[in-house]
Design a protein around this motif. Structure first.
Motif, PDB file in Angstrom:
ATOM      1  N   ALA A  97      -1.755  -3.985   5.534  1.00 35.23           N
ATOM      2  CA  ALA A  97      -0.764  -5.269   5.931  1.00 35.23           C
ATOM      3  C   ALA A  97       0.396  -4.797   6.707  1.00 35.23           C
ATOM      4  O   ALA A  97       0.863  -3.640   5.859  1.00 35.23           O
ATOM      5  N   PRO A  98       1.083  -5.246   7.131  1.00 37.16           N
ATOM      6  CA  PRO A  98       2.864  -4.862   7.307  1.00 37.16           C
ATOM      7  C   PRO A  98       3.911  -5.105   6.106  1.00 37.16           C
ATOM      8  O   PRO A  98       3.590  -5.716   4.833  1.00 37.16           O
ATOM      9  N   MET A  99       4.674  -3.000   5.765  1.00 35.68           N
ATOM     10  CA  MET A  99       4.758  -3.509   4.576  1.00 35.68           C
ATOM     11  C   MET A  99       6.619  -3.081   4.846  1.00 35.68           C
ATOM     12  O   MET A  99       6.868  -2.857   5.983  1.00 35.68           O
ATOM     13  N   CYS A 100       7.656  -3.807   3.470  1.00 34.46           N
ATOM     14  CA  CYS A 100       9.018  -4.005   4.257  1.00 34.46           C
ATOM     15  C   CYS A 100       9.508  -3.110   4.939  1.00 34.46           C
ATOM     16  O   CYS A 100       9.078  -1.729   4.278  1.00 34.46           O
ATOM     17  N   SER A 101      10.179  -2.586   5.017  1.00 40.35           N
ATOM     18  CA  SER A 101      11.102  -1.215   6.039  1.00 40.35           C
ATOM     19  C   SER A 101      11.667  -0.604   4.976  1.00 40.35           C
ATOM     20  O   SER A 101      12.912   0.250   5.365  1.00 40.35           O
TER      21      SER A 101
END
Length: 78
Positions: free
Chosen positions: A7-11
């Motif tokens: 899943a895309p994660m916070c940068s």
């Protein structure tokens, strides 16, 4: 609950939260005007990352991740 590794994660540094927002930006000293780099942000870090890019004049657009990924749509080149 363990986050989905795909899943895309916070940068934001050290953040492992799921991304909800896409922050589209470019550095005018390095990139052509139409070029967009992206950072991902969770709800908690959206404002912080937006301000970080905004004070440098880099922030171009903030879009919900689900809208950015929607097929057949093209985000604003702002």
């Amino acid at each position: 609950m363990v986050p989905d590794p795909d899943a895309p994660m916070c940068s934001a540094k050290g953040c492992r939260a799921a991304a909800v927002w896409v922050l589209a930006w470019n550095n005018p000293k390095l990139h052509t005007p139409e070029r967009r780099k992206t950072w991902l942000a969770c709800e908690e870090h959206r404002e912080y990352l937006s301000k970080f890019l905004g004070v440098r004049g880099f922030l171009k657009d903030v879009v919900k991740l689900e809208d950015w990924e929607s097929p057949g749509t093209s985000p604003s080149a702002g």
